[in-house]
Write a protein that holds these residues in place. Structure first.
Motif, PDB file in Angstrom:
ATOM      1  N   GLY A   5      31.263  72.437 -51.690  1.00  0.00           N
ATOM      2  CA  GLY A   5      32.249  72.883 -52.445  1.00  0.00           C
ATOM      3  C   GLY A   5      33.434  71.849 -52.745  1.00  0.00           C
ATOM      4  O   GLY A   5      33.578  71.331 -51.855  1.00  0.00           O
ATOM      5  N   LEU A  34      35.322  77.383 -42.485  1.00  0.00           N
ATOM      6  CA  LEU A  34      33.893  78.116 -43.104  1.00  0.00           C
ATOM      7  C   LEU A  34      33.000  78.018 -42.101  1.00  0.00           C
ATOM      8  O   LEU A  34      31.944  78.999 -42.051  1.00  0.00           O
ATOM      9  CB  LEU A  34      33.591  77.267 -44.432  1.00  0.00           C
ATOM     10  CG  LEU A  34      34.640  77.108 -45.190  1.00  0.00           C
ATOM     11  CD1 LEU A  34      34.172  76.131 -46.638  1.00  0.00           C
ATOM     12  CD2 LEU A  34      35.072  78.363 -45.877  1.00  0.00           C
ATOM     13  N   ARG A  53      28.645  77.180 -47.588  1.00  0.00           N
ATOM     14  CA  ARG A  53      28.522  77.475 -48.962  1.00  0.00           C
ATOM     15  C   ARG A  53      28.765  79.086 -49.169  1.00  0.00           C
ATOM     16  O   ARG A  53      29.574  79.478 -50.040  1.00  0.00           O
ATOM     17  CB  ARG A  53      27.164  76.985 -49.585  1.00  0.00           C
ATOM     18  CG  ARG A  53      27.272  76.487 -51.075  1.00  0.00           C
ATOM     19  CD  ARG A  53      26.197  76.094 -51.553  1.00  0.00           C
ATOM     20  NE  ARG A  53      25.930  74.551 -50.923  1.00  0.00           N
ATOM     21  CZ  ARG A  53      24.447  74.213 -50.494  1.00  0.00           C
ATOM     22  NH1 ARG A  53      23.726  75.002 -50.083  1.00  0.00           N
ATOM     23  NH2 ARG A  53      24.387  73.036 -49.837  1.00  0.00           N
ATOM     24  N   GLN A  54      28.055  80.132 -48.617  1.00  0.00           N
ATOM     25  CA  GLN A  54      28.060  81.155 -48.731  1.00  0.00           C
ATOM     26  C   GLN A  54      29.485  81.857 -48.258  1.00  0.00           C
ATOM     27  O   GLN A  54      30.096  82.619 -49.019  1.00  0.00           O
ATOM     28  CB  GLN A  54      27.070  82.045 -48.028  1.00  0.00           C
ATOM     29  CG  GLN A  54      27.107  83.750 -48.255  1.00  0.00           C
ATOM     30  CD  GLN A  54      26.987  83.867 -49.682  1.00  0.00           C
ATOM     31  OE1 GLN A  54      25.981  83.515 -50.445  1.00  0.00           O
ATOM     32  NE2 GLN A  54      27.793  84.919 -50.087  1.00  0.00           N
ATOM     33  N   ARG A  55      30.034  81.192 -47.403  1.00  0.00           N
ATOM     34  CA  ARG A  55      31.325  81.525 -46.721  1.00  0.00           C
ATOM     35  C   ARG A  55      32.461  81.237 -47.580  1.00  0.00           C
ATOM     36  O   ARG A  55      33.489  82.038 -47.859  1.00  0.00           O
ATOM     37  CB  ARG A  55      31.563  81.058 -45.334  1.00  0.00           C
ATOM     38  CG  ARG A  55      30.849  81.844 -44.259  1.00  0.00           C
ATOM     39  CD  ARG A  55      30.932  81.322 -42.945  1.00  0.00           C
ATOM     40  NE  ARG A  55      30.291  81.972 -42.075  1.00  0.00           N
ATOM     41  CZ  ARG A  55      30.068  81.463 -40.663  1.00  0.00           C
ATOM     42  NH1 ARG A  55      30.415  80.464 -40.145  1.00  0.00           N
ATOM     43  NH2 ARG A  55      29.327  82.311 -39.951  1.00  0.00           N
ATOM     44  N   LEU A  56      32.181  79.896 -48.291  1.00  0.00           N
ATOM     45  CA  LEU A  56      32.875  79.542 -49.201  1.00  0.00           C
ATOM     46  C   LEU A  56      33.207  80.264 -50.635  1.00  0.00           C
ATOM     47  O   LEU A  56      34.114  80.814 -51.074  1.00  0.00           O
ATOM     48  CB  LEU A  56      33.093  78.384 -49.662  1.00  0.00           C
ATOM     49  CG  LEU A  56      33.691  77.728 -50.919  1.00  0.00           C
ATOM     50  CD1 LEU A  56      35.145  77.478 -50.439  1.00  0.00           C
ATOM     51  CD2 LEU A  56      33.166  76.155 -51.335  1.00  0.00           C
ATOM     52  N   ARG A  57      32.015  80.693 -51.162  1.00  0.00           N
ATOM     53  CA  ARG A  57      31.933  81.745 -52.169  1.00  0.00           C
ATOM     54  C   ARG A  57      32.615  83.085 -51.673  1.00  0.00           C
ATOM     55  O   ARG A  57      33.212  83.825 -52.674  1.00  0.00           O
ATOM     56  CB  ARG A  57      30.694  82.027 -52.656  1.00  0.00           C
ATOM     57  CG  ARG A  57      29.749  80.960 -53.346  1.00  0.00           C
ATOM     58  CD  ARG A  57      28.524  81.338 -53.968  1.00  0.00           C
ATOM     59  NE  ARG A  57      27.482  81.858 -53.002  1.00  0.00           N
ATOM     60  CZ  ARG A  57      26.523  80.779 -52.615  1.00  0.00           C
ATOM     61  NH1 ARG A  57      26.584  79.481 -53.044  1.00  0.00           N
ATOM     62  NH2 ARG A  57      25.901  80.871 -51.626  1.00  0.00           N
ATOM     63  N   ASP A  58      32.326  83.589 -50.595  1.00  0.00           N
ATOM     64  CA  ASP A  58      32.949  84.943 -50.200  1.00  0.00           C
ATOM     65  C   ASP A  58      34.341  84.825 -50.128  1.00  0.00           C
ATOM     66  O   ASP A  58      35.292  85.632 -50.665  1.00  0.00           O
ATOM     67  CB  ASP A  58      32.283  85.448 -48.969  1.00  0.00           C
ATOM     68  CG  ASP A  58      30.926  85.903 -48.864  1.00  0.00           C
ATOM     69  OD1 ASP A  58      30.357  86.022 -49.934  1.00  0.00           O
ATOM     70  OD2 ASP A  58      30.313  85.778 -47.965  1.00  0.00           O
ATOM     71  N   LEU A  60      36.474  82.560 -51.634  1.00  0.00           N
ATOM     72  CA  LEU A  60      37.007  82.500 -53.061  1.00  0.00           C
ATOM     73  C   LEU A  60      36.948  84.151 -53.942  1.00  0.00           C
ATOM     74  O   LEU A  60      38.054  84.318 -54.519  1.00  0.00           O
ATOM     75  CB  LEU A  60      36.353  81.590 -53.932  1.00  0.00           C
ATOM     76  CG  LEU A  60      36.512  80.075 -53.053  1.00  0.00           C
ATOM     77  CD1 LEU A  60      35.521  79.062 -53.996  1.00  0.00           C
ATOM     78  CD2 LEU A  60      38.045  79.589 -53.210  1.00  0.00           C
ATOM     79  N   ARG A  61      35.891  84.558 -53.869  1.00  0.00           N
ATOM     80  CA  ARG A  61      35.847  86.259 -54.344  1.00  0.00           C
ATOM     81  C   ARG A  61      37.090  87.030 -53.812  1.00  0.00           C
ATOM     82  O   ARG A  61      37.628  87.703 -54.574  1.00  0.00           O
ATOM     83  CB  ARG A  61      34.356  86.537 -54.133  1.00  0.00           C
ATOM     84  CG  ARG A  61      34.396  87.980 -54.948  1.00  0.00           C
ATOM     85  CD  ARG A  61      33.009  88.364 -54.748  1.00  0.00           C
ATOM     86  NE  ARG A  61      31.772  87.395 -54.770  1.00  0.00           N
ATOM     87  CZ  ARG A  61      31.020  86.896 -53.610  1.00  0.00           C
ATOM     88  NH1 ARG A  61      30.935  87.511 -52.831  1.00  0.00           N
ATOM     89  NH2 ARG A  61      29.964  86.151 -54.092  1.00  0.00           N
ATOM     90  N   ARG A  62      36.875  86.693 -52.662  1.00  0.00           N
ATOM     91  CA  ARG A  62      37.999  87.786 -51.816  1.00  0.00           C
ATOM     92  C   ARG A  62      39.439  87.514 -52.247  1.00  0.00           C
ATOM     93  O   ARG A  62      40.188  88.269 -52.424  1.00  0.00           O
ATOM     94  CB  ARG A  62      37.896  87.679 -50.345  1.00  0.00           C
ATOM     95  CG  ARG A  62      39.009  88.619 -49.736  1.00  0.00           C
ATOM     96  CD  ARG A  62      38.300  88.977 -48.059  1.00  0.00           C
ATOM     97  NE  ARG A  62      38.462  87.482 -47.721  1.00  0.00           N
ATOM     98  CZ  ARG A  62      37.605  86.958 -46.932  1.00  0.00           C
ATOM     99  NH1 ARG A  62      36.380  87.377 -46.843  1.00  0.00           N
ATOM    100  NH2 ARG A  62      37.903  85.919 -46.336  1.00  0.00           N
ATOM    101  N   ARG A  64      40.217  86.144 -55.071  1.00  0.00           N
ATOM    102  CA  ARG A  64      40.642  86.432 -56.490  1.00  0.00           C
ATOM    103  C   ARG A  64      40.824  87.799 -56.480  1.00  0.00           C
ATOM    104  O   ARG A  64      41.531  88.421 -57.346  1.00  0.00           O
ATOM    105  CB  ARG A  64      39.358  86.219 -57.340  1.00  0.00           C
ATOM    106  CG  ARG A  64      39.149  84.771 -57.611  1.00  0.00           C
ATOM    107  CD  ARG A  64      38.178  84.431 -58.770  1.00  0.00           C
ATOM    108  NE  ARG A  64      36.933  84.658 -58.457  1.00  0.00           N
ATOM    109  CZ  ARG A  64      36.082  83.983 -57.650  1.00  0.00           C
ATOM    110  NH1 ARG A  64      36.523  82.765 -57.764  1.00  0.00           N
ATOM    111  NH2 ARG A  64      34.941  84.332 -57.360  1.00  0.00           N
TER     112      ARG A  64
END
Length: 68
Positions: A5, A34, A53-58, A60-62, A64
């Motif tokens: 990312g 990560l 990648r999954q930890r980055l998505r989690d 960024l979602r958290r 937000r």
């Protein structure tokens, strides 16, 4: 590491073995690790890339959700 990312970087640690620490440091308040792992081949395993990648998505979602 564009494969994971935007803004993600890695630290390479050599101690006779190869280790990697994948992190994100684009926020003023924290540096997020990560994933950290021992690398056993020249290519980074897809499993390790996918986990970071999954930890980055989690993450960024958290962040937000917390900013609402």
């Amino acid at each position: 590491m564009p494969a994971i990312g935007l803004g993600v970087r890695e630290v390479r640690v050599r101690t006779g073995l190869e280790h990697r620490v994948v992190y994100l440091a684009k926020f003023d308040d924290a540096v997020y690790v990560l994933h950290a792992f021992q690398k056993r081949s020249q290519r980074t395993p897809k499993r390790d890339l996918g986990l970071a990648r999954q930890r980055l998505r989690d993450l960024l979602r958290r962040r937000r959700q917390e900013s609402r």
